[in-house]
Design an enzyme around this catalytic site. Structure first.
Site, PDB file in Angstrom:
ATOM      1  N   LYS B  75       0.844  -1.196   0.000  1.00 30.56           N
ATOM      2  CA  LYS B  75       0.000   0.000   0.000  1.00 30.56           C
ATOM      3  C   LYS B  75       0.878   1.244   0.000  1.00 30.56           C
ATOM      4  O   LYS B  75       1.926   1.271   0.673  1.00 30.56           O
ATOM      5  CB  LYS B  75      -0.895  -0.015   1.245  1.00 30.56           C
ATOM      6  CG  LYS B  75      -1.948   1.076   1.279  1.00 30.56           C
ATOM      7  CD  LYS B  75      -2.816   0.928   2.524  1.00 30.56           C
ATOM      8  CE  LYS B  75      -3.945   1.948   2.563  1.00 30.56           C
ATOM      9  NZ  LYS B  75      -4.801   1.795   3.748  1.00 30.56           N
ATOM     10  N   SER B 150      -9.705   1.747   2.726  1.00 28.38           N
ATOM     11  CA  SER B 150      -8.835   2.498   1.857  1.00 28.38           C
ATOM     12  C   SER B 150      -7.767   1.664   1.150  1.00 28.38           C
ATOM     13  O   SER B 150      -7.171   2.131   0.198  1.00 28.38           O
ATOM     14  CB  SER B 150      -8.150   3.606   2.658  1.00 28.38           C
ATOM     15  OG  SER B 150      -7.303   3.038   3.632  1.00 28.38           O
ATOM     16  N   SER B 174      -9.902  -0.572   6.950  1.00 26.48           N
ATOM     17  CA  SER B 174      -9.289  -0.383   5.630  1.00 26.48           C
ATOM     18  C   SER B 174      -8.569  -1.600   5.050  1.00 26.48           C
ATOM     19  O   SER B 174      -8.171  -1.575   3.896  1.00 26.48           O
ATOM     20  CB  SER B 174      -8.316   0.790   5.669  1.00 26.48           C
ATOM     21  OG  SER B 174      -9.030   2.000   5.618  1.00 26.48           O
TER      22      SER B 174
END
Lengths: 90, 478
Positions: B75, B150, B174
């Site tokens: 990420k 996210s 997330s």
């Protein structure tokens, strides 16, 4: 009350008139949403929970150590010798 | 679909080579990611270099580590030295990480191959990856739907088989919610099990790094590598990894919190979870109805605490230290006004949701409102934790849906912040109480997956993984 001019000065984000209007509208909804917490009856002995980790503060021995990895802190393009270089802001 | 262990065996037997596998994955991403948008940056050079090292290790070492040569994605809020790290924000568009996060250091030591950095909501603020400053990510299972957020880029990358596993971060769901939306496994460890050093901070008392994988076993393998105490993160907890011996479901009591099955849950989701519960019951699992009475306050409490921490953590983006700055274009004009530099930089390079949260957090912490909002939220956070403490006296593990809805359509919620916030309604409590929680796929409604969440007691990460393995096995069999 939520004063958008005051808060935007505090957070140092410039807002346009249009943005302010939209945000004010959104905030009236968001505040209504979070204000639900006021329903909760809190007994006196309930403490605020700031952190979940069951840790106590641990201090290391007070011995001076030299920090040699300055490259870790500075983005390459802003490092000048052992200093941090930025454009003038004053 | 291959597992990490299968890869490992094939590498060992020289049936496939880490370099070839890496090149194949990079080719696949370059060809197919245009339609998905999972990656912000590809780290080709680094990947090939790591793959070559891995290949050498398989030749020279008798038993290289399990992740040696395994391609992964990271990420874009986790620092990888020398690679751009944007956190999905324009303000860090040109920022190149100057060191490795602890989790990355550990992956590299094992020999894992980092293919690139994945798309995310700006500073991890969002539940659909539509808040990325660059482009939205599409759900590989149904391209008109969001992948969740996210960590939507990481989830999409695993679901599209652009990598074997990915790292994400979970502040209010997330990792788990995008895992649920993309039909994969997502694990948020106990707060403190994985070092946050080198994770771009959003809300420091809630953030936790964890794996997104194709199977629970893969999640366990990755977790074992990245967990552990770290002198660079004082909140990490020393708890050596202890593989929980295979559990028999019949010896466990599984709690079903009634508050998670009421209003707001989509019919298809509710039915899928109930069907899964029936299957597990047939296989000997015992369920018990429990109550977590403060559940309905978890989301507002979360928004106040998270925003307050955000407002402090994001103060560092001032246009001076790093990242983009208004000085790039208007140096002369602003030369004499320090605050003008900061407020114009932040106005230009931060997105709407980020501004909203900074404003809300600052308001909640400001004089006259601190007690009414922030302090009250912290007290209720304690009550939420106490609810879990009580529940875990009665049951071993808690089972809930991961998300109240199936993956929604791109654009469907982006203009309504409250509606978007509701996507996290079942996941935020585990962050507030610091508990380990995992999402695994339990059913598909047409093409759209439903995720099932397992929440464990504090530090019982291994138990969560072991129970999840059993549940995964049973749900796959039937």
């Amino acid at each position: 009350m939520f004063d958008i001019d005051h808060i935007s000065r505090l957070v140092k984000i410039k807002l346009s008139q249009k943005e302010k209007k939209e945000l004010e509208k959104e905030f009236s909804l968001i505040l209504k949403f979070v204000e639900k917490i006021k329903e909760v009856k809190i007994k006196k002995d309930v403490k605020p929970l700031r952190h979940i980790a069951p840790l106590k503060n641990v201090l290391r021995e007070d011995e001076p150590k030299e920090f040699k990895k300055r490259k870790l802190l500075f983005p390459k393009e802003k490092k000048k010798e052992d200093f941090f270089k930025t454009k003038p802001v004053f | 679909m291959m597992s990490i262990l299968e890869f490992y065996q094939k590498f060992k037997k020289r049936e496939i080579s880490p370099v070839e596998v890496t090149k194949e994955y990079l080719r696949k991403i370059e060809k197919k990611d245009k339609d998905i948008g999972a990656f912000i940056t590809l780290s080709k050079k680094l990947a090939i270099k790591q793959a070559e090292i891995a290949e050498k290790r398989f030749k020279e070492e008798e038993n290289p580590p399990l992740l040696c040569g395994i391609p992964c994605a990271i990420k874009d809020n986790i620092l990888v030295e020398g690679i751009k790290c944007t956190a999905g924000s324009l303000i860090l568009e040109n920022y190149i990480a100057s060191f490795d996060a602890t989790a990355i250091k550990k992956l590299k030591k094992e020999g894992a191959v980092i293919l690139g950095k994945t798309n995310m909501d700006e500073f991890a603020m969002g539940s659909s990856t539509e808040n990325s400053a660059f482009f939205p990510t599409k759900n590989p299972l149904s391209k008109d739907r969001v992948p969740g957020g996210s960590s939507g880029g990481s989830a999409a990358a695993v679901a599209a088989d652009f990598c074997q596993f990915a790292l994400g971060s979970d502040t209010g769901g997330s990792i788990r919610q995008p895992a649920s939306f993309c039909g994969i496994v997502g694990f948020k460890p106990t707060y403190g099990r994985v070092s946050r050093f080198g994770l771009i901070a959003m809300a420091s008392s809630l953030d936790q790094i964890g794996p997104l994988t194709k199977t629970v076993e893969d999640a366990e393998i990755v977790f074992k590598v990245i967990e552990g105490k770290d002198e660079n993160d004082s909140t990490t907890i020393k708890a050596s990894f202890s593989p929980f011996s295979p559990v028999s479901l019949s010896k466990l009591k599984i709690g079903l919190p009634k508050e998670y099955f009421v209003e707001g849950i989509q019919k298809e989701v509710k039915e899928s979870i109930e069907e899964a519960i029936k299957k597990l019951e047939k296989n000997g699992a015992h369920f018990e109805n429990i109550s977590l009475p403060h559940t309905k306050y978890a989301l507002p409490v979360y928004y106040l605490i998270m925003s307050s921490e955000v407002s402090s953590n994001l103060a560092r983006y001032d246009g001076i230290c790093y990242g983009r700055s208004i000085l790039e274009e208007k140096g002369e004009e602003f030369k004499k006004d320090f605050f003008e530099v900061i407020s114009s930089t932040r106005a230009k390079f931060l997105g709407r949701e980020v501004k909203r949260r900074i404003l809300l957090g600052t308001f909640a912490l400001s004089a006259g409102y601190f007690d009414k909002y922030y302090l009250l939220a912290l007290k209720i956070r304690n009550l939420i934790k106490q609810d879990f403490d009580k529940a875990f006296k009665k049951v071993d593990i808690i089972l809930t849906p991961t998300s109240p809805t199936l993956p929604f359509k791109l654009g469907e919620r982006i203009s309504d912040p409250i509606k978007m916030y509701l996507a996290d309604i079942y996941t935020v409590s585990a962050n507030l109480a610091g508990l380990p929680a995992l999402s695994l796929p339990c059913k598909k409604i047409k093409k759209l997956p439903v995720g099932l969440q397992i929440i464990g007691n504090f530090l019982e990460d291994e138990k969560v993984l072991s129970v999840a393995k059993e549940i995964e096995k049973i749900l796959k069999e039937t």
